[in-house]
Scaffold this active site. Structure first.
Site, PDB file in Angstrom:
ATOM      1  N   LYS A 132       0.828  -1.210   0.000  1.00  0.00           N
ATOM      2  CA  LYS A 132       0.000   0.000   0.000  1.00  0.00           C
ATOM      3  C   LYS A 132       0.859   1.256   0.000  1.00  0.00           C
ATOM      4  CE  LYS A 132      -3.785   0.176  -0.083  1.00  0.00           C
ATOM      5  NZ  LYS A 132      -4.637   0.226  -1.298  1.00  0.00           N
ATOM      6  N   TYR A 169       1.305  -0.042  -4.677  1.00  0.00           N
ATOM      7  CA  TYR A 169       0.051   0.619  -5.064  1.00  0.00           C
ATOM      8  C   TYR A 169       0.091   2.047  -4.547  1.00  0.00           C
ATOM      9  CZ  TYR A 169      -2.137  -3.857  -6.306  1.00  0.00           C
ATOM     10  OH  TYR A 169      -2.436  -5.050  -6.891  1.00  0.00           O
ATOM     11  N   HIS A 203      -2.416   4.866  -6.099  1.00  0.00           N
ATOM     12  CA  HIS A 203      -3.743   5.474  -6.247  1.00  0.00           C
ATOM     13  C   HIS A 203      -3.694   6.984  -5.974  1.00  0.00           C
ATOM     14  CE1 HIS A 203      -5.613   1.563  -6.754  1.00  0.00           C
ATOM     15  NE2 HIS A 203      -4.998   1.134  -5.671  1.00  0.00           N
TER      16      HIS A 203
END
Length: 362
Positions: free
Chosen positions: A74, A93, A95
């Protein structure tokens, strides 16, 4: 190359960036891997497993972060910003479209940030997003079924129904990987399922998978307005790579849903496609708004870390190996990996994220 694997700090995020088997491959290729103590415990991997695979166990987060390449699951949280440094490669990740603060910090600190979710093959497929999308899609129905239970705040509907009582109705907005997997589980449970998508070719493909077991509908505001109020479980499964998800279900429509219905928005880490949905956590996964149970956990696969870590590593390891072997040169050698680059040399470089934050470009 020296590769760091920090322990994840997001709420109840038990996945880990590299599994012991991935560490072994990297070690055998001549790279040194530094794993923070306890990083893999939640996924079922002990420090001894990593040591046997060739990793060095470090006791402090800073010791894992202070490496040429950092591999995570994350995005870095604010307490981790202090570890980001110029010249570092970060592979995880991100985002960014839903997180301006992180985007600004990554630009300011001089890292080269490569996002799993924007690595893109020539055919448009997203190989590092797909395994987690499969898991999230399947979990969306699993969680939705749980929170439909009366004791969890739901309206007390059994998705599969029983003879003499109609099954629950599952409405899925988006027919990509998440939507397809959600439908697969919902159909298996015996629910009545509808999928909305704007791609007619995709709907035709879904017909080959599900036949008449799923109602396949072209997505427009009129059809969504008609069907959503009758949903027992509404699943948001919209993806626009690198960008915020569009709002397709507004508050006024949520107000028309049955009290105790459930919304699970898998697009929450990209801003969400349902107006009333906001990010939650595994510790506090739901809240009730407009009488409807909302589930907005952005790291859903973290609930099944043993499965999720291995599934993710099956896809990420070839790219990690390329980055370890060639550094930033790997981005030119592999065009798919090159598309994963979001930030480099104090610049926001990914076109889709640039459209979200045009003032940060230049």
């Amino acid at each position: 190359m020296e590769i760091g694997v920090p322990r994840e700090t997001k709420d109840q995020e038990f996945r880990v960036g590299l599994s012991p088997s991935s560490v072994r491959v990297l070690s055998e290729a001549g790279h040194r891997v530094f794993v923070e103590q306890g990083a893999g415990v939640g996924a079922g991997f002990t420090d001894e497993d990593y040591e046997q695979a060739g990793a060095s166990i470090v006791s402090q987060a800073a010791e894992a972060w202070n490496r040429e390449l950092v591999v995570k699951v994350k995005e870095p949280l604010k307490p981790e910003y202090q570890f980001l440094q110029k010249g570092q490669l970060l592979f995880t990740y991100l985002h960014l479209a839903a997180d301006r603060s992180l985007t600004e910090h990554l630009i300011d600190c001089g890292v080269s940030a490569i996002a799993y979710e924007t690595v893109e093959l020539p055919d448009g497929k997203l190989p590092l997003l797909t395994p987690m999308s499969i898991i999230a899609g399947r979990l969306a129905v699993q969680f939705g079924a749980r929170y439909l239970e009366r004791q969890q705040g739901g309206r007390g509907v059994l998705l599969g129904g029983i003879p003499g009582v109609r099954p629950g109705k599952v409405v899925i907005i988006g027919g990509g990987v998440v939507g397809t997997e959600a439908a697969r589980i919902a159909v298996g449970m015996g629910a009545q399922v509808q999928i909305f998508d704007v791609n007619v070719d995709r709907l035709a493909y879904l017909e080959t998978l599900f036949g008449s077991r799923v109602e396949l509908l072209y997505s427009n505001s009129a059809s969504i307005d008609e069907m959503v109020p009758e949903a027992d479980l509404l699943i948001g499964a919209v993806l626009v790579p690198g960008r915020r998800a569009p709002i397709l279900v507004h508050r006024s429509l949520v107000q028309k849903m049955h009290p105790g219905s459930v919304i699970v928005d898998v697009a929450v880490d990209q801003g969400g496609c349902i107006e009333t949905l906001r990010p939650t956590s595994h510790s506090n996964p739901t809240y009730i708004e407009e009488g409807v149970v909302h589930f907005g956990v952005p790291n859903m696969p973290g609930a099944v870390p043993w499965t999720a870590t291995q599934a993710l590593n099956n896809s990420t390891l070839p790219y990690v190996l390329k980055l370890a072997n060639h550094g930033l040169g790997a981005l030119k050698l592999d065009s798919a990996l090159g598309k994963g680059l979001n930030i480099q040399n104090y610049q926001l470089v990914h076109p889709a994220v640039q459209q979200v934050f045009p003032d940060l470009v230049g």
